[in-house]
Design an enzyme around this catalytic site. Structure first.
Site, short mmCIF file in Angstrom:
data_model
loop_
_atom_site.label_atom_id
_atom_site.label_comp_id
_atom_site.label_asym_id
_atom_site.label_seq_id
_atom_site.Cartn_x
_atom_site.Cartn_y
_atom_site.Cartn_z
N ASP A 128 0.82 -1.22 0.00
CA ASP A 128 0.00 0.00 0.00
C ASP A 128 0.85 1.27 0.00
O ASP A 128 0.75 2.10 0.88
CB ASP A 128 -0.92 -0.06 1.24
CG ASP A 128 -1.83 1.14 1.36
OD1 ASP A 128 -2.23 1.68 0.31
OD2 ASP A 128 -2.14 1.54 2.49
N ASN B 138 7.20 -7.14 7.02
CA ASN B 138 5.96 -6.48 7.42
C ASN B 138 4.80 -7.22 6.80
O ASN B 138 4.73 -7.38 5.58
CB ASN B 138 5.90 -5.04 6.92
CG ASN B 138 4.54 -4.40 7.23
OD1 ASN B 138 4.27 -4.06 8.37
ND2 ASN B 138 3.67 -4.28 6.23
N GLU B 139 3.90 -7.68 7.65
CA GLU B 139 2.67 -8.34 7.23
C GLU B 139 2.88 -9.42 6.18
O GLU B 139 2.33 -9.36 5.08
CB GLU B 139 1.66 -7.30 6.75
CG GLU B 139 1.26 -6.34 7.85
CD GLU B 139 -0.04 -5.58 7.56
OE1 GLU B 139 -0.51 -5.61 6.42
OE2 GLU B 139 -0.58 -5.00 8.52
N ASN C 25 0.24 -5.13 13.76
CA ASN C 25 -0.53 -4.11 13.05
C ASN C 25 -2.00 -4.45 13.22
O ASN C 25 -2.44 -5.53 12.80
CB ASN C 25 -0.20 -4.12 11.56
CG ASN C 25 1.22 -3.68 11.26
OD1 ASN C 25 1.93 -3.23 12.15
ND2 ASN C 25 1.64 -3.82 10.01
N TYR D 118 -6.21 -2.94 13.11
CA TYR D 118 -7.09 -1.88 12.64
C TYR D 118 -8.50 -2.02 13.19
O TYR D 118 -9.48 -1.85 12.47
CB TYR D 118 -7.06 -1.82 11.10
CG TYR D 118 -5.77 -1.20 10.61
CD1 TYR D 118 -5.63 0.18 10.50
CD2 TYR D 118 -4.66 -2.00 10.32
CE1 TYR D 118 -4.43 0.76 10.10
CE2 TYR D 118 -3.45 -1.43 9.92
CZ TYR D 118 -3.35 -0.04 9.81
OH TYR D 118 -2.16 0.54 9.42
N TYR E 37 -10.64 -0.99 9.59
CA TYR E 37 -11.04 -2.03 8.63
C TYR E 37 -12.03 -3.01 9.25
O TYR E 37 -12.78 -3.68 8.54
CB TYR E 37 -9.81 -2.79 8.11
CG TYR E 37 -8.89 -1.93 7.27
CD1 TYR E 37 -9.36 -1.29 6.13
CD2 TYR E 37 -7.57 -1.73 7.63
CE1 TYR E 37 -8.53 -0.49 5.37
CE2 TYR E 37 -6.73 -0.93 6.88
CZ TYR E 37 -7.21 -0.30 5.75
OH TYR E 37 -6.39 0.51 4.99
N GLU F 211 1.25 -0.66 14.07
CA GLU F 211 0.33 0.10 13.22
C GLU F 211 -1.04 0.11 13.87
O GLU F 211 -1.53 -0.93 14.34
CB GLU F 211 0.19 -0.50 11.82
CG GLU F 211 1.37 -0.26 10.92
CD GLU F 211 1.15 -0.78 9.48
OE1 GLU F 211 -0.01 -0.87 9.04
OE2 GLU F 211 2.16 -1.10 8.83
N TRP G 152 -0.05 4.55 12.70
CA TRP G 152 0.03 4.54 11.23
C TRP G 152 -0.78 5.69 10.72
O TRP G 152 -1.97 5.70 10.89
CB TRP G 152 -0.49 3.21 10.67
CG TRP G 152 -0.17 3.08 9.20
CD1 TRP G 152 -1.03 3.24 8.15
CD2 TRP G 152 1.11 2.76 8.64
NE1 TRP G 152 -0.36 3.07 6.96
CE2 TRP G 152 0.96 2.77 7.25
CE3 TRP G 152 2.37 2.50 9.18
CZ2 TRP G 152 2.01 2.51 6.38
CZ3 TRP G 152 3.42 2.24 8.32
CH2 TRP G 152 3.23 2.25 6.93
N LYS H 34 -3.99 8.20 6.45
CA LYS H 34 -3.94 7.90 7.88
C LYS H 34 -2.89 8.77 8.59
O LYS H 34 -2.60 8.55 9.76
CB LYS H 34 -3.65 6.42 8.11
CG LYS H 34 -4.78 5.52 7.59
CD LYS H 34 -4.66 4.10 8.06
CE LYS H 34 -5.74 3.23 7.45
NZ LYS H 34 -5.57 3.00 6.00
C1 GCB Z 1 -1.16 -2.14 6.76
C2 GCB Z 1 0.13 -2.04 6.04
C3 GCB Z 1 0.42 -0.63 5.57
C4 GCB Z 1 -0.84 0.01 5.02
C5 GCB Z 1 -1.87 0.06 6.14
C6 GCB Z 1 -3.20 0.68 5.68
O1 GCB Z 1 -1.40 -3.03 7.51
O2 GCB Z 1 1.22 -2.54 6.75
O3 GCB Z 1 1.41 -0.68 4.58
O4 GCB Z 1 -0.61 1.27 4.49
O5 GCB Z 1 -2.13 -1.24 6.57
O6 GCB Z 1 -3.34 1.88 5.80
O7 GCB Z 1 -4.04 -0.04 5.17
#
Ligand code: GCB
Length: 620
Positions: A161, A396-397, A463, A465, A469, A501, A546, A566
Site C-alpha cells: 500500500d 511487514n505483514e 498491526n 485496525y 477495517y 500500526e 500509522w 492515515k
Molecule cells: C497495513 C500495512 C500498511 C498500510 C496500512 C493501511 O497493515 O502494513 O502498509 O498502508 O495497513 O493503511 O491499510
C-alpha cells in the site's frame, strides 16, 4: 558497509544534481550504447523518483537511463576509486566510460563498485546508470500477483500500500580510498557498572599484518588501544569509565577513530544496551516505551528521493508530538535518516523491504528467500553501528494464502502457505540474530495472520485496525476487541508487545459531530482510545501510529486521490487534530495521559480531542 567520508586519507565527490534522463521501454538502450550519451535526454534530479518530476512518467515503472559526465580530481590518482549508489529502485546497472561495472537488485540499500581501472584522468568520465522497477511476482516486494487481500483493483498492481516510486533515490558518490584501507568496522557496546565497554573489530581490504590504533573521544579523558591486524583483522575492547550512556532522552555520542599508517575512519558511537525482560523492553537496563510512528519516505515531487530539509522538518515534527521512535516501514531509510536518529535520540525498528511476503508455492518462496537474506545482509552491514537501531525487522505483514481478517489472529487449517511461511520467517529471524546478537529481532504481523509466525520474535509487533477495517465506526466495540486481542497475545507469548500500526484515514479539514469515519474528530478519538487501552497494559512496550504523514499510495477505491490518509500530518506536514492527542499523551505526560491513570479510570469511549489555538505551539 562504511558511509563514505572525507578526511586526510579519503575523498568523496557527491554527484547529486541534474542528470540526463531517458526512458527505454523497448530495452534498446544498451544496444544503442546509451551508456555513452542519451539520444533524446531530458533533465532530471538525482536523487529523486522520476514519477513525480514529469507527469507522463507518473506510472512509468520500466527501464530508464541516467547519464552524467564528471572529471575525477587528479589528486586521487594514487588511490582506489569507487562509485557508490545510495539506492536505485528496483534494479540498477552501472556503466563507466562505456564499460558495464556491475548491477544490483533491490531498492533502498547502497551498493558500490571499484572503477579504478576505468577512470580517465585527462577527460570527463561518463557515468551511466540504468534503473528498472517492474512489478513482478518474484520480487521483494512483489507486484502483479493476487494476494489474500487482493479483493480490490489497484493501479499500479502492487501487493503493498504505497506508490512504487522508481529511480535513483539517494546520492551517487565517487570516493577514493588508500590502496590499503579500512574496509569495515563493527562496534558493539556494553555496560559494566558505571563503565561502558566498546568492542571494536576493524577489517582491512586485504589480509595484511599491520599496526593501528582505535581511540574514543568525548569523555573526560580520551581512551585508546592498539590494533594489531592479523590477516587483515584486529579487535580491541575499550573501557570508558563513568560512561555517558546514549538514550532517547540523552542521545550522547562519542567519536571513535580507527587509524592505520595509511588510513583513518571516524564514526559516532553511542554506548547503550538493549534487551527484553518479560513484557518490557530495557534500554540500558531501564524500561523504555517506543512511542512514535510508522512512516514513509514520501513527498511531493521528490517521491522517495532523499530530501534533507524534509528530513530535518520531520524530526522536528516527531519531537513536537513527543515521539521517541519510529519503524522504517516498509524498507530501509536513508543513511542520513539513521545518522539523525542517533543524534536526536530516536529508537528505530529497522525493516528490510519484505512487505506483504507471499508463500504461494515453494519455487517462488525460494526466490524471495534468497532476496530477503541478501537484504538482511546488506541492511545489517550498513546500519550495525547506529545506536538508534534497536531492532531488526525481517518482514511487514507476511501473508498466508487464506486470511482470517476480522477475527483475532489464527491460521486457517490445511493452508500449506502457513507452514511454508513459518520456515521462511524462522530462517530470516535466525539469520538476523546470527549476524547481530546484540540487537532484538522481530517481524510485524498482519491482522488475522498466523500466531505461530511470531514464535521466534523477541518483541511481538502487531498491526491492528480495530475501529477502521474491522468494526469501523464502532469505536466502543473496537476498543473492547483490541483489549481482548492484546490480552490474548500476551497470554500466549509473554513477550513485550508493540502496536506497530493502528490508524484511521482522515481527510484533513473534514469535521463531524458525531465523529464519523474520515473526520478529524474520528481519528482523534480512535488514537485516544488506542493510547488509553495501551496505557492500561504493562506489557505494551510501544505504540506507533500509522502513519506519521499522508503518503502516496496506488490508485484504488480505497485511496482518495491516490493517497493513504492515515497521517497525523498531511502530506505537506500540517497537523490534524490527532497530533494534539499525541502531544497530550507523549509530550505532556503530566496532563491527561491515560498512562497516568489507574486501570479502569478511562472509559472505552474516547473523549474528543481539543485543539489548542494555532499559536499554542503548533508547528510551522
Ligand atoms: C497495513 C500495512 C500498511 C498500510 C496500512 C493501511 O497493515 O502494513 O502498509 O498502508 O495497513 O493503511 O491499510
Amino acid at each position: 558497509m562504511l558511509y563514505p567520508q572525507q578526511n586526510d586519507h579519503r575523498n568523496k565527490l557527491d554527484l547529486s544534481g541534474i542528470w540526463d534522463f531517458q526512458t527505454d521501454p523497448d530495452h534498446t538502450g544498451e544496444q544503442g550504447q546509451w551508456f555513452n550519451a542519451l539520444p533524446q535526454a531530458r533533465p532530471i534530479a538525482v536523487p529523486g523518483s522520476w514519477n513525480e518530476q514529469y507527469e507522463d512518467l507518473f506510472n512509468y515503472l520500466d527501464l530508464a537511463w541516467y547519464v552524467r559526465r564528471t572529471y575525477v580530481p587528479a589528486s586521487w590518482k594514487d588511490q582506489r576509486i569507487f562509485l557508490r549508489v545510495g539506492s536505485a529502485n528496483y534494479h540498477g546497472t552501472v556503466y563507466v566510460n562505456g564499460a558495464k561495472v556491475g548491477e544490483h537488485e533491490g531498492g533502498h540499500l547502497p551498493f558500490a563498485f571499484e572503477i579504478s581501472e576505468l577512470v580517465k584522468w585527462d577527460a570527463a568520465n561518463v557515468i551511466a546508470i540504468s534503473v528498472e522497477n517492474e512489478l513482478k511476482p518474484t520480487r521483494v516486494p512483489a507486484g502483479n500477483m493476487t494476494t489474500a487481500l487482493g479483493g480490490f483493483a489497484s493501479f499500479p498492481r502492487t501487493t503493498f500500500d504505497f506508490f512504487p516510486f522508481a529511480g535513483i533515490h539517494r546520492p551517487v558518490v565517487l570516493y577514493s580510498l588508500p590502496q590499503t584501507h579500512i574496509e569495515d568496522i563493527t562496534v558493539v557496546t556494553d555496560i559494566n557498572g558505571t563503565d561502558g565497554t566498546v568492542k571494536v573489530t576493524a577489517r582491512l581490504n586485504e589480509p595484511a599484518t599491520a599496526q593501528g590504533t582505535v581511540s574514543l573521544t568525548g569523555g573526560a579523558e580520551p581512551v585508546r588501544a592498539d590494533l594489531a591486524f592479523q590477516n587483515g583483522e584486529a579487535t580491541a575492547t575499550l573501557t570508558v569509565p563513568q560512561a555517558h550512556l546514549w538514550s532517547d532522552k540523552d542521545p550522547y555520542l562519542y567519536e571513535l577513530t580507527v587509524a592505520t599508517d595509511s588510513d583513518r575512519y571516524t564514526l559516532q558511537v553511542g554506548i547503550r544496551t538493549i534487551a527484553v525482560d518479560g513484557g518490557q523492553i530495557l534500554l540500558n537496563g531501564q524500561p523504555v516505551h517506543l512511542n512514535g510512528f510508522g512512516r514513509h519516505e514520501d513527498f511531493i515531487a521528490s517521491g522517495k528521493g532523499l530530501n534533507l530539509p524534509l528530513l530535518v522538518k520531520d524530526y522536528q515534527l516527531m519531537r513536537w508530538t513527543g515521539a521517541n521512535s519510529y519503524r522504517t516501514s516498509h524498507y530501509p531509510y536513508s543513511e542520513e535518516e539513521m545518522q539523525m536518529a542517533d543524534r536526536q535520540g530516536f529508537l528505530i525498528i529497522d525493516e528490510i523491504p519484505a512487505v506483504s511476503l507471499q508463500f504461494e508455492n515453494d519455487e517462488n518462496a525460494a526466490i524471495r528467500l534468497r532476496q530477503c537474506l541478501q537484504q538482511i545482509d546488506e541492511l545489517i552491514a550498513r546500519d550495525k553501528n547506529h545506536p538508534s537501531v534497536v531492532m531488526w525487522c525481517v518482514a511487514n505483514e507476511p501473508m498466508p494464502s487464506v486470511m482470517n481478517l476480522g477475527t483475532v489472529s489464527g491460521s486457517a487449517s490445511g493452508d500449506p502457505s502457513v507452514q511454508r511461511g513459518k520456515q521462511f520467517l524462522d530462517t530470516l529471524l535466525a539469520h538476523a540474530r546470527e549476524l547481530d546478537p546484540s540487537r532484538l529481532v522481530t517481524l510485524v504481523t498482519v491482522m488475522g495472520g498466523p500466531q505461530e509466525w511470531m514464535e521466534h520474535c523477541d518483541v511481538i509487533c502487531m498491526n491492528r485496525y480495530w475501529g477502521w477495517y474491522v468494526q469501523g465506526g464502532e469505536l466502543d466495540k473496537a476498543m473492547v476487541s483490541l483489549e481482548q486481542e492484546l490480552d490474548g497475545v500476551w497470554e500466549m507469548w509473554h513477550k513485550p508487545i508493540i502496536m506497530t500500526e493502528f490508524g484511521a484515514d482522515t481527510m484533513a479539514g473534514m469535521h463531524g459531530h458525531p465523529d464519523v469515519m474520515w473526520t478529524e474528530e474520528y481519528q482523534a478519538a480512535y488514537i485516544r482510545g488506542h493510547l488509553a487501552v495501551a496505557g492500561r497494559k504493562e506489557y505494551v512496550a510501544g505504540m506507533q501510529v500509522w502513519n506519521f504523514a499522508d503518503f502516496a499510495a496506488v490508485q484504488s477505491i480505497m485511496r482518495v486521490g491516490g493517497l493513504n490518509m492515515k497521517g497525523i500530518f498531511t502530506r505537506i506536514r500540517t497537523p490534524k487534530m490527532a497530533a494534539y492527542v499525541l502531544r497530550e499523551f507523549w509530550a505532556q505526560p503530566a496532563s491527561a495521559s491515560a498512562a497516568q491513570q489507574p486501570a479502569g479510570a478511562q472509559t472505552s469511549r474516547p473523549a474528543p480531542a481539543t485543539v489548542p489555538a494555532a499559536s499554542a505551539g503548533a508547528p510551522r
